[in-house]
Design an enzyme around this catalytic site. Structure first.
Site, PDB file in Angstrom:
ATOM      1  N   GLU A 162      -3.149  -8.760   4.774  1.00  9.98           N
ATOM      2  CA  GLU A 162      -3.597  -7.394   4.484  1.00  9.98           C
ATOM      3  C   GLU A 162      -5.001  -7.373   3.893  1.00  9.98           C
ATOM      4  O   GLU A 162      -5.286  -6.620   2.962  1.00  9.98           O
ATOM      5  CB  GLU A 162      -2.604  -6.715   3.534  1.00  9.98           C
ATOM      6  CG  GLU A 162      -1.228  -6.569   4.144  1.00  9.98           C
ATOM      7  CD  GLU A 162      -0.237  -5.890   3.212  1.00  9.98           C
ATOM      8  OE1 GLU A 162      -0.641  -5.430   2.116  1.00  9.98           O
ATOM      9  OE2 GLU A 162       0.947  -5.821   3.580  1.00  9.98           O
ATOM     10  N   CYS A 163      -5.889  -8.192   4.444  1.00  8.14           N
ATOM     11  CA  CYS A 163      -7.249  -8.345   3.933  1.00  8.14           C
ATOM     12  C   CYS A 163      -8.228  -7.829   4.976  1.00  8.14           C
ATOM     13  O   CYS A 163      -7.947  -7.853   6.177  1.00  8.14           O
ATOM     14  CB  CYS A 163      -7.495  -9.845   3.661  1.00  8.14           C
ATOM     15  SG  CYS A 163      -9.164 -10.275   3.162  1.00  8.14           S
ATOM     16  N   GLY A 164      -9.381  -7.378   4.532  1.00 10.58           N
ATOM     17  CA  GLY A 164     -10.421  -6.969   5.462  1.00 10.58           C
ATOM     18  C   GLY A 164     -10.875  -8.113   6.359  1.00 10.58           C
ATOM     19  O   GLY A 164     -11.412  -7.883   7.443  1.00 10.58           O
ATOM     20  N   THR A 212      -8.763 -10.388   7.573  1.00 16.15           N
ATOM     21  CA  THR A 212      -7.606 -10.835   8.354  1.00 16.15           C
ATOM     22  C   THR A 212      -7.923 -11.010   9.844  1.00 16.15           C
ATOM     23  O   THR A 212      -7.390 -11.938  10.463  1.00 16.15           O
ATOM     24  CB  THR A 212      -6.403  -9.880   8.145  1.00 16.15           C
ATOM     25  OG1 THR A 212      -6.074  -9.891   6.749  1.00 16.15           O
ATOM     26  CG2 THR A 212      -5.186 -10.308   8.938  1.00 16.15           C
TER      27      THR A 212
END
Length: 165
Positions: free
Chosen positions: A38-40, A42
């Site tokens: 759930e990371c930018g 990803t």
């Protein structure tokens, strides 16, 4: 750990709970990356999978290390992480059990990896998700790439090709 050549002997647990070592998972060179769903950053999974496919025959193993230490961006269970990675990004490279990469509970693998400086000469804690460490076949850490360096950046490709040559 007395020397980096012992890195290949570090005990690891795969996402499905199997006990292994870095050397068993990656008999050749390895690109070890702390990952999050759930990371930018990803979408880097796509480029990591492409590297894994492109260089697998030459002896490179990409290893994903899920970590929930950066703003809780890897909250899922092992099953959820596996499903997300395989269905969203087609990930076929090995994933480890969720791991702490910083702090008091830092995994022994990361206790060694974080001693390696990046191109700017800075060692120490992992800054964010998707920090990359390139290891030669003998377990020596040869490069450290910070999170915003894309897996397919020219400097990463050059380093991979050098370590595989």
């Amino acid at each position: 750990m007395s020397s980096q050549d012992c890195l290949k002997d570090v005990a690891l647990t795969t996402l499905d709970g199997r006990q292994t070592t870095l050397g068993d998972l990656a008999p050749g060179a390895a690109l070890v990356v702390n990952v999050a769903s759930e990371c930018g950053l990803t979408p880097q999974y796509s480029a990591l999978e492409k590297l894994a496919q492109q260089y697998r025959e030459s002896g490179l193993t990409v290893i994903g290390v899920p970590c929930n230490q950066f703003m809780g961006q890897e909250p899922g269970t092992a099953e959820e992480i596996q499903t997300f990675c395989s269905t969203t990004y087609g990930v076929t490279f090995p994933l480890l059990a969720k791991t702490d990469v910083n702090g008091a509970d830092r995994h022994p693998l990361y206790a060694e990896l974080t001693k390696t400086p990046d191109a700017g000469g800075e060692a120490g804690d992992i800054q964010w998700n998707f920090e990359k460490f390139l290891l030669s076949a003998d377990g020596t850490v040869v490069n450290r790439f910070r999170p915003r360096t894309e897996p397919d950046a020219p400097e990463v490709i050059a380093a991979i090709e050098k370590v595989l040559s």
